[in-house]
Design an enzyme around this catalytic site. Structure first.
Site, mmCIF file in Angstrom:
data_model
loop_
_atom_site.group_PDB
_atom_site.id
_atom_site.type_symbol
_atom_site.label_atom_id
_atom_site.label_comp_id
_atom_site.label_asym_id
_atom_site.label_seq_id
_atom_site.Cartn_x
_atom_site.Cartn_y
_atom_site.Cartn_z
ATOM 1 N N GLN A 16 -35.355 9.874 15.456
ATOM 2 C CA GLN A 16 -36.795 10.057 15.583
ATOM 3 C C GLN A 16 -37.377 11.031 14.563
ATOM 4 O O GLN A 16 -38.587 11.042 14.347
ATOM 5 C CB GLN A 16 -37.133 10.515 17.005
ATOM 6 C CG GLN A 16 -36.810 9.433 18.036
ATOM 7 C CD GLN A 16 -37.035 9.900 19.468
ATOM 8 O OE1 GLN A 16 -36.163 10.503 20.068
ATOM 9 N NE2 GLN A 16 -38.201 9.619 20.011
ATOM 10 N N ARG A 73 -31.946 21.467 21.193
ATOM 11 C CA ARG A 73 -31.141 20.275 21.471
ATOM 12 C C ARG A 73 -31.473 19.201 20.433
ATOM 13 O O ARG A 73 -32.635 18.814 20.291
ATOM 14 C CB ARG A 73 -31.442 19.757 22.890
ATOM 15 C CG ARG A 73 -30.781 18.437 23.200
ATOM 16 C CD ARG A 73 -30.968 18.011 24.671
ATOM 17 N NE ARG A 73 -30.350 16.708 24.871
ATOM 18 C CZ ARG A 73 -31.022 15.571 25.088
ATOM 19 N NH1 ARG A 73 -32.336 15.575 25.179
ATOM 20 N NH2 ARG A 73 -30.373 14.429 25.219
ATOM 21 N N HIS A 117 -27.709 9.448 20.655
ATOM 22 C CA HIS A 117 -29.086 9.227 21.094
ATOM 23 C C HIS A 117 -29.549 7.920 20.455
ATOM 24 O O HIS A 117 -30.473 7.890 19.646
ATOM 25 C CB HIS A 117 -29.967 10.428 20.714
ATOM 26 C CG HIS A 117 -31.241 10.544 21.509
ATOM 27 N ND1 HIS A 117 -31.615 11.692 22.165
ATOM 28 C CD2 HIS A 117 -32.233 9.664 21.748
ATOM 29 C CE1 HIS A 117 -32.788 11.516 22.767
ATOM 30 N NE2 HIS A 117 -33.183 10.275 22.519
ATOM 31 N N ASN A 161 -27.115 10.162 25.572
ATOM 32 C CA ASN A 161 -28.456 10.409 26.093
ATOM 33 C C ASN A 161 -28.957 9.180 26.854
ATOM 34 O O ASN A 161 -28.997 8.074 26.303
ATOM 35 C CB ASN A 161 -29.421 10.690 24.930
ATOM 36 C CG ASN A 161 -30.857 10.863 25.402
ATOM 37 O OD1 ASN A 161 -31.203 11.868 26.022
ATOM 38 N ND2 ASN A 161 -31.707 9.873 25.153
ATOM 39 N N GLU A 162 -29.331 9.359 28.110
ATOM 40 C CA GLU A 162 -29.974 8.304 28.889
ATOM 41 C C GLU A 162 -29.294 6.941 28.756
ATOM 42 O O GLU A 162 -29.868 6.008 28.173
ATOM 43 C CB GLU A 162 -31.453 8.189 28.487
ATOM 44 C CG GLU A 162 -32.239 9.466 28.682
ATOM 45 C CD GLU A 162 -33.753 9.274 28.458
ATOM 46 O OE1 GLU A 162 -34.168 8.178 28.075
ATOM 47 O OE2 GLU A 162 -34.505 10.236 28.682
ATOM 48 N N ASN A 290 -33.225 14.450 32.066
ATOM 49 C CA ASN A 290 -34.510 14.196 31.420
ATOM 50 C C ASN A 290 -35.472 13.732 32.503
ATOM 51 O O ASN A 290 -35.185 12.780 33.221
ATOM 52 C CB ASN A 290 -34.379 13.120 30.344
ATOM 53 C CG ASN A 290 -33.466 13.556 29.195
ATOM 54 O OD1 ASN A 290 -33.041 14.715 29.137
ATOM 55 N ND2 ASN A 290 -33.171 12.649 28.300
ATOM 56 N N TYR A 292 -39.600 12.793 33.361
ATOM 57 C CA TYR A 292 -40.971 12.564 32.894
ATOM 58 C C TYR A 292 -41.953 12.218 33.997
ATOM 59 O O TYR A 292 -43.103 12.631 33.961
ATOM 60 C CB TYR A 292 -40.994 11.446 31.829
ATOM 61 C CG TYR A 292 -40.384 11.903 30.533
ATOM 62 C CD1 TYR A 292 -41.121 12.638 29.615
ATOM 63 C CD2 TYR A 292 -39.043 11.641 30.248
ATOM 64 C CE1 TYR A 292 -40.559 13.094 28.431
ATOM 65 C CE2 TYR A 292 -38.478 12.098 29.059
ATOM 66 C CZ TYR A 292 -39.236 12.823 28.159
ATOM 67 O OH TYR A 292 -38.679 13.282 27.002
ATOM 68 N N GLU A 365 -34.980 17.243 28.775
ATOM 69 C CA GLU A 365 -36.230 16.718 28.213
ATOM 70 C C GLU A 365 -37.284 16.744 29.300
ATOM 71 O O GLU A 365 -37.016 16.357 30.443
ATOM 72 C CB GLU A 365 -36.102 15.255 27.747
ATOM 73 C CG GLU A 365 -35.284 15.055 26.510
ATOM 74 C CD GLU A 365 -35.237 13.582 26.067
ATOM 75 O OE1 GLU A 365 -36.160 12.809 26.408
ATOM 76 O OE2 GLU A 365 -34.264 13.231 25.392
ATOM 77 N N TRP A 412 -39.614 18.306 25.523
ATOM 78 C CA TRP A 412 -39.646 17.164 24.613
ATOM 79 C C TRP A 412 -41.079 17.004 24.162
ATOM 80 O O TRP A 412 -41.929 16.754 24.987
ATOM 81 C CB TRP A 412 -39.176 15.858 25.280
ATOM 82 C CG TRP A 412 -39.194 14.762 24.245
ATOM 83 C CD1 TRP A 412 -40.250 13.958 23.898
ATOM 84 C CD2 TRP A 412 -38.116 14.409 23.371
ATOM 85 N NE1 TRP A 412 -39.899 13.124 22.860
ATOM 86 C CE2 TRP A 412 -38.598 13.389 22.522
ATOM 87 C CE3 TRP A 412 -36.797 14.881 23.212
ATOM 88 C CZ2 TRP A 412 -37.789 12.805 21.530
ATOM 89 C CZ3 TRP A 412 -36.008 14.292 22.231
ATOM 90 C CH2 TRP A 412 -36.511 13.266 21.407
ATOM 91 N N GLU A 419 -41.639 7.463 18.096
ATOM 92 C CA GLU A 419 -41.405 7.216 19.515
ATOM 93 C C GLU A 419 -40.946 5.762 19.739
ATOM 94 O O GLU A 419 -41.612 4.963 20.384
ATOM 95 C CB GLU A 419 -42.661 7.578 20.322
ATOM 96 C CG GLU A 419 -42.587 7.372 21.832
ATOM 97 C CD GLU A 419 -41.362 7.951 22.529
ATOM 98 O OE1 GLU A 419 -40.847 8.997 22.094
ATOM 99 O OE2 GLU A 419 -40.907 7.326 23.501
ATOM 100 N N TRP A 420 -39.796 5.411 19.159
ATOM 101 C CA TRP A 420 -39.135 4.121 19.416
ATOM 102 C C TRP A 420 -40.103 2.956 19.265
ATOM 103 O O TRP A 420 -40.835 2.909 18.280
ATOM 104 C CB TRP A 420 -38.427 4.172 20.781
ATOM 105 C CG TRP A 420 -37.550 5.394 20.919
ATOM 106 C CD1 TRP A 420 -37.749 6.456 21.759
ATOM 107 C CD2 TRP A 420 -36.364 5.718 20.160
ATOM 108 N NE1 TRP A 420 -36.751 7.395 21.591
ATOM 109 C CE2 TRP A 420 -35.895 6.974 20.620
ATOM 110 C CE3 TRP A 420 -35.645 5.078 19.138
ATOM 111 C CZ2 TRP A 420 -34.749 7.592 20.103
ATOM 112 C CZ3 TRP A 420 -34.504 5.682 18.631
ATOM 113 C CH2 TRP A 420 -34.073 6.921 19.112
HETATM 114 C C1 FCB Z 1 -36.798 9.710 26.382
HETATM 115 C C2 FCB Z 1 -35.975 9.702 25.126
HETATM 116 C C3 FCB Z 1 -36.610 10.454 23.982
HETATM 117 C C4 FCB Z 1 -38.102 10.257 23.929
HETATM 118 C C5 FCB Z 1 -38.719 10.525 25.272
HETATM 119 C C6 FCB Z 1 -40.212 10.402 25.296
HETATM 120 O O1 FCB Z 1 -36.506 8.570 27.127
HETATM 121 O O2 FCB Z 1 -34.709 10.244 25.359
HETATM 122 O O3 FCB Z 1 -35.973 10.051 22.797
HETATM 123 O O4 FCB Z 1 -38.389 9.000 23.454
HETATM 124 O O5 FCB Z 1 -38.168 9.666 26.227
#
Ligand code: FCB
Length: 463
Positions: A16, A73, A117, A161-162, A290, A292, A365, A412, A419-420
């Site tokens: 990223q 991180r 990641h 990661n995730e 993580n 959100y 995150e 984060w 952002e992907w």
């Molecule tokens: C998470 C990801 C990170 C970023 C955040 C917003 O799922 O690990 O790379 O995209 O969301």
């Protein structure tokens, strides 16, 4: 006030922010290929330059020091270090991370290294990707080499990661690279990502370097929209796929029976071999979480789908539970359409402490995207992000008071970045990045976070 020694960090990931996709012998990753496919990334964005961290890392570390971060991180790019994912290593790739770590250490910032990641070497995808068992073994070899080279200066390590995102967005919905929509393969991928974690932990432990090693999961509390049986079943299913499939594997060495039953028409699970779950469930020094948002779900036909839908044409990641609807429960949302709910973080932390006790926890995150604007006076005023982080930190504090072994928090993200599938349209940074000039500007949230760190706790209600 937070306990002394509480870790105050910020997080990023290699793909990223780095750019430099062909610099110094880096190989190709699945995200390089994915970004070249039409319709995969909003606006056709790509990460060729990203925010040029590969060249600007010294300035970026200086920014971290200015903010007073005690930890950072970041992730290493597998194809930068081992271009084809097996065989030869690229000394120049490893050197980049050694220089980065040395720079962090020179300011007293503790490096937290994530091994994976999402940027799988394309050569491994060509050989089957995560649905292929061999990818887990390749990852363990990679982890062993990176650990051997860097454990003299990096103490905190996390594996994947995730894994939920890699497996189910990568191989079921196709929103993420490699963009496959194959439910049975996604399930194999999920297991092999867990196995990759377990084998990597084993390989690193064998080196006796005294490292602190953890896994990293993205967790959501899942609430039924109503008390109906259908909605409660929907909540059980989504909680199973999102949370328990990974938590039970990593922390209990078992997959939840009800989840396996939900998935039995998709696969007979014969890819799970004897000994796999023992490796996956070996004790960890910490769990990285993580967080959100939360999910509210409905099992009734036609349940409303929330605003947090995918940005591009993609299928359902919820294999075997595709009928479940995601309901907008009416809370304020971020620019991602994700509902803001810090009480969900409290629930998540309490649940971990109650159901998976004794493992030290870190929020690895947490943060929010908002439509930030660089003002004519050169400042970026982001009160919504300040309020978001303030509320979540307050919740972390309450969780600690209630006995949760939470030891640190990583925002984060340090800086706006790629952002992907959403491309550059979604800004999560504490630091604003002008993508034309690469100029970095501290947002008000960065200044607020720096004050909080300096104080060691929350100073008062955000405006
Ligand atoms: C998470 C990801 C990170 C970023 C955040 C917003 O799922 O690990 O790379 O995209 O969301």
């Amino acid at each position: 006030m937070f306990p002394t020694g509480f870790v105050w960090g910020a997080a990023t990931s290699a793909y990223q922010i780095e750019g430099g996709l062909t610099a110094d012998g880096r190989g190709t990753s699945i995200w390089d290929s994915f970004c070249r496919q039409e319709g995969r990334i909003v606006g056709g964005d790509h990460a060729e330059t990203a925010i040029d961290h590969y060249n600007r890392y010294r300035d970026d570390v200086k920014l971290m020091a200015d903010l007073g971060l005690t930890a950072y991180r970041f992730s290493v790019s597998w194809p930068r270090i081992q271009p084809d994912g097996s065989g030869a290593y690229n000394a120049k790739g490893l050197d980049f991370y050694k220089r980065l770590v040395d720079e962090l250490l020179s300011y007293g910032i503790d490096p937290w290294l994530t091994l994976y990641h999402w940027d799988l070497p394309q050569a491994l995808e060509d050989a089957g990707g995560w649905p292929a068992r061999d990818t887990s073994k390749r990852f363990a070899d990679f982890a062993a080499t990176v650990h051997a080279e860097l454990s003299d200066r990096v103490r905190n390590w996390s594996t994947v990661n995730e894994p939920w995102c890699s497996a189910f967005l990568g191989y079921a919905s196709g929103e993420h690279a490699p963009g496959r929509r194959e439910p049975a393969a996604a399930l194999r991928a999920a297991h092999h990502l867990n196995l990759a974690h377990g084998l990597a932990v084993q390989a690193m432990r064998a080196q006796n370097a005294g490292s602190q090693i953890g896994g990293c999961v993205n967790l959501y509390p899942v609430t039924p929209a109503t008390a109906s049986e259908a909605d409660q079943d929907a909540a059980r299913r989504i909680d199973g796929l999102q949370n328990r499939f990974f938590l039970d594997a990593l922390l209990k060495g078992a997959y939840p029976e009800d989840v396996l039953a939900d998935l039995s028409h998709i696969s007979d699970m014969s890819f799970i071999q004897d000994g796999d779950l023992a490796a996956i469930g070996a004790p960890l020094d910490m769990l990285l979480v993580n967080y959100y948002s939360r999910f509210t779900v409905s099992g009734a036909p036609g349940g409303a789908v929330s605003a947090a839908a995918a940005p591009t044409d993609s299928g359902s990641p919820w294999i075997g539970s595709e009928h479940v609807g995601f309901v907008n429960a009416g809370r304020p949302v971020t620019a991602m359409g994700w509902e803001v709910d810090d009480s969900g973080l409290y629930e998540t932390l309490r649940r971990l402490a109650d159901e998976y006790p004794r493992v030290p926890l870190y929020i690895s995150e947490n943060g929010a995207a908002y439509d930030d604007v660089l003002g004519e006076d050169g400042t970026v005023h982001d009160p919504d992000r300040v309020a978001y982080i303030e509320a979540h930190l307050r919740t972390c504090h309450a969780a600690i008071e209630s006995g949760v072994p939470l030891q640190g928090y990583f925002a984060w993200s340090l800086m706006d970045n790629f952002e992907w599938a959403w491309g550059y349209g979604k800004r999560f940074g504490l630091v604003y990045v002008d993508y034309e000039t690469q100029a970095r500007t501290l947002k008000s949230s960065a200044l607020w976070y720096a004050d909080t760190i300096r104080h060691g706790g929350l100073l008062g209600r955000a405006q």
